[in-house]
Design a protein around this motif. Structure first.
Motif, PDB file in Angstrom:
ATOM      1  N   ARG A  89     -32.279 -14.112  -8.915  1.00  0.00           N
ATOM      2  CA  ARG A  89     -31.904 -13.125  -9.931  1.00  0.00           C
ATOM      3  C   ARG A  89     -32.913 -12.008 -10.063  1.00  0.00           C
ATOM      4  N   GLN A  90     -34.081 -12.135  -9.399  1.00  0.00           N
ATOM      5  CA  GLN A  90     -35.089 -11.076  -9.521  1.00  0.00           C
ATOM      6  C   GLN A  90     -34.779 -10.003  -8.498  1.00  0.00           C
ATOM      7  N   LYS A  91     -34.253  -8.885  -8.996  1.00  0.00           N
ATOM      8  CA  LYS A  91     -33.696  -7.884  -8.100  1.00  0.00           C
ATOM      9  C   LYS A  91     -34.716  -7.332  -7.113  1.00  0.00           C
ATOM     10  N   HIS A  92     -35.940  -7.018  -7.620  1.00  0.00           N
ATOM     11  CA  HIS A  92     -36.883  -6.374  -6.704  1.00  0.00           C
ATOM     12  C   HIS A  92     -37.361  -7.334  -5.627  1.00  0.00           C
ATOM     13  N   SER A 152     -35.667 -16.780  -8.335  1.00  0.00           N
ATOM     14  CA  SER A 152     -35.900 -15.651  -7.426  1.00  0.00           C
ATOM     15  C   SER A 152     -34.594 -14.967  -7.027  1.00  0.00           C
ATOM     16  N   LYS A 158     -39.868 -18.304 -18.716  1.00  0.00           N
ATOM     17  CA  LYS A 158     -40.718 -18.571 -17.552  1.00  0.00           C
ATOM     18  C   LYS A 158     -42.195 -18.640 -17.936  1.00  0.00           C
ATOM     19  N   GLU A 207     -40.449 -10.090 -17.512  1.00  0.00           N
ATOM     20  CA  GLU A 207     -39.793 -11.102 -16.673  1.00  0.00           C
ATOM     21  C   GLU A 207     -40.023 -12.498 -17.229  1.00  0.00           C
ATOM     22  N   LYS A 246     -37.572  -3.823 -12.143  1.00  0.00           N
ATOM     23  CA  LYS A 246     -38.634  -4.421 -12.953  1.00  0.00           C
ATOM     24  C   LYS A 246     -40.035  -4.105 -12.424  1.00  0.00           C
ATOM     25  N   ASP A 247     -40.251  -4.110 -11.109  1.00  0.00           N
ATOM     26  CA  ASP A 247     -41.609  -3.888 -10.613  1.00  0.00           C
ATOM     27  C   ASP A 247     -42.095  -2.478 -10.944  1.00  0.00           C
ATOM     28  N   PHE A 269     -34.858 -15.582 -18.221  1.00  0.00           N
ATOM     29  CA  PHE A 269     -33.888 -15.491 -17.136  1.00  0.00           C
ATOM     30  C   PHE A 269     -32.710 -16.393 -17.436  1.00  0.00           C
ATOM     31  N   GLU A 297     -31.964 -10.674 -20.239  1.00  0.00           N
ATOM     32  CA  GLU A 297     -32.762 -10.744 -19.022  1.00  0.00           C
ATOM     33  C   GLU A 297     -33.092  -9.342 -18.496  1.00  0.00           C
TER      34      GLU A 297
END
Lengths: 179, 401
Positions: A171-174, A169, A65, A133, B306-307, A136, A127
């Motif tokens: 796959r981005q857990k938070h 997005s 990314k 980050e 991650k955050d 991915f 990942e």
């Protein structure tokens, strides 16, 4: 044999009754079921023309990314290579020059970043390991090829193009959990 | 030539025994198995099995991998039900680390594991159909298996080699699409499955073909160390989920289907009924799914979000320690077994406190079944041997590890 529990139940009955012994009902019954399936919706897709929808979290071809300014996120820390159970990732780190600030986000970057797609098992541990980050897995498929060397994906194939961003997005857990 | 061989040679039709290589890449054996058969015409006089054609040294590999990197290896044991293998491994680690899981995680695991069991049994039973000459049911059941794989894809992102779950829970919660797909599956599957059952279960052609084909007595099965559907088909109601409950299996109400004399028809019927029992378990788990978190509170072993890694020093340290396998694990020895797709799948782990297992042994049910194969096919016809192999559900990946 004495029973170990009181929950067992014998399920196979080996004697046939009269109707079962005269083949015909089973044959016609079977034919009826198969004929019914002629008129059902097809279960297959005509692949290159039609494609199936992948889930948002599908683990396919990787992407490296860029951040919102278009700088590469990877800082060549090597955690992905350590986390890789198939040992598919190699990288060479380099120091960022003064005039390259727009290109790389951190002072250190990956000059060479290669994933051997023949070794990769698409487990997604790289990942998870990435603290920046930067890498991915996406819902794209690694295309087939005739030559082995073409499966070693360098930065030219992995880094996303500035004008063709790849949405990860899902796959981005938070991010997904806040929604 | 020894005397007994001479005697056999006299009794056989043509006066001599033929050696036949069944495998390693025979289209009728599903996987890479070799059996060197001594044939007396169409009859099998004796058989010798070979193993190791896809041996990938998993136990040795595991000695060089940090604990979380072993999960993808377990995917490749019994690849028809990899989630069960994955979770068996997670539970082994949790046993070693003494991690208490929230009820919700255990129920979620039960749902995923039972779905995997259904997928596994569907493949096996559909293939028994194929080997008896009924290809149609196979095509119907593989459509259902795809639906199960769609659900796995929603949770973990992959279909076959799932790498699902983490030590201490799941990688993410079930999303609404998963619940929707599961509801649809629970509603539509029983009718489709009944169709398959109608095609084969009481069909005389199928029954004549499978009855008394490759039988094994309960005593012999126990002697060999059979577990799972193959042992239950012989009439012993041994099921790890009942005898030694893990992951809250004691909360669910289900019965153990058993057969009578351990032949192919028994194995087929036991698996058929187990699919229905699994459905019952999934329904119960779905209806009583507790509220709560999808992971246990173990920051030393479960990766932080991650955050947090960017803004919290502790999380950053844990992140690096977990990825690099630097977290301390206790010294010890554990054995944990789960009821896998085709029997008791055990993990015997010795930890010397290092970053990798000192020794990890997989108790692979297929390996044990395959030992009994020559005895089970002795004296039967070649076509029965093929059928016996497919009904035992020997999976090459698990056999050789």
């Amino acid at each position: 044999m004495q029973s170990l529990t009181n929950r067992s139940r014998v399920v196979s009955k080996k004697t046939m009754n009269f109707w079962e012994r005269i083949y015909l009902p089973a044959i016609f019954g079977g034919m009826w079921i198969t004929i019914k399936h002629f008129f059902k919706k097809k279960a297959t897709l005509r692949y290159p023309e039609e494609t199936r929808e992948f889930s948002k979290v599908y683990r396919g071809l990787h992407v490296l990314k860029r951040d919102e300014n278009g700088a590469e996120r990877c800082t060549a820390c090597g955690l992905c290579a350590v986390a890789c159970p198939a040992e598919a990732i190699t990288m060479v780190a380099a120091e960022r020059k003064k005039d390259e600030k727009g290109l790389y986000r951190e002072e250190k970057y990956a000059a060479i970043y290669e994933i051997n797609m023949l070794r990769c098992i698409f487990c997604g541990l790289c990942e998870e390991a990435c603290p920046k980050e930067a890498i991915f897995l996406t819902d794209r498929i690694t295309p087939s090829n005739f030559e082995r060397e073409n499966f070693i994906y360098g930065k030219d194939k992995l880094v996303e193009k500035i004008d063709q961003r790849i949405d990860v997005s899902g796959r981005q857990k938070h991010i997904t959990e806040k929604k | 030539m020894s005397q007994s061989l001479e005697k056999i040679a006299k009794e056989s039709i043509s006066g001599e025994l033929t050696t036949l290589n069944l495998g390693p890449t025979h289209p009728a054996t599903h996987g890479i198995f070799q059996n060197i058969l001594k044939m007396d015409g169409e009859k099998i006089h004796s058989a010798e099995q070979t193993i190791g054609y896809i041996h990938r040294a998993f136990e040795k590999l595991a000695e060089r991998r940090p604990f979380n990197q072993i999960t993808p290896i377990t995917d490749r044991l019994n690849y028809c039900s990899s989630p069960i293998n994955n979770m068996g491994w997670h539970m082994t680690m949790e046993k070693l680390l003494r991690i208490e899981l929230p009820k919700r995680v255990e129920y979620m695991r039960v749902i995923i594991m039972e779905l995997a069991r259904i997928a596994d049994h569907l493949v096996c039973n559909a293939v028994i159909g194929v080997d008896t000459g009924a290809l149609t049911g196979f095509t119907y059941m593989f459509q259902e298996r795809e639906h199960i794989y769609d659900m796995f894809e929603e949770v973990c992102g992959a279909r076959l080699t799932t790498n699902i779950g983490r030590i201490g829970g799941f990688e993410r919660d079930f999303n609404p699409i998963f619940h929707q797909k599961l509801k649809k599956f629970l509603k539509e599957f029983p009718a489709r499955f009944q169709e398959f059952a109608d095609l084969l279960e009481r069909n005389r052609i199928f029954m004549d073909r499978t009855n008394k084909c490759g039988p094994i007595s309960a005593q012999r099965a126990l002697d060999y160390g059979f577990t799972g559907p193959n042992l239950r088909a012989a009439g012993v109601d041994y099921d790890v989920r009942v005898m030694n409950p893990y992951s809250s299996y004691q909360d669910f109400d289900f019965t153990i289907p058993v057969g009578t004399n351990g032949d192919t028809y028994d194995r087929f019927m036991v698996r058929q009924q187990e699919i229905l029992e699994s459905l019952k378990i999934i329904e119960q788990a779905c209806n009583n799914l507790p509220e709560g978190d999808y992971k246990a509170d173990v920051p030393e072993f479960y990766l932080p979000p991650k955050d947090k890694v960017y803004h919290n020093m502790e999380a950053l340290i844990y992140h690096f320690k977990i990825v690099m396998g630097e977290t301390k694990v206790p010294v010890g020895e554990v054995y944990h077994c789960v009821e896998g797709g085709n029997g008791e799948l055990g993990y015997y782990l010795i930890s010397d406190g290092g970053r990798t297992p000192y020794r990890l042994h997989f108790r692979r049910p297929c390996f044990i079944y395959y030992q009994a194969y020559p005895e089970m096919i002795k004296g039967s016809l070649l076509s029965d041997a093929i059928l016996t192999m497919s009904s035992m559900n020997v999976i090459a990946g698990e056999l050789d590890a």
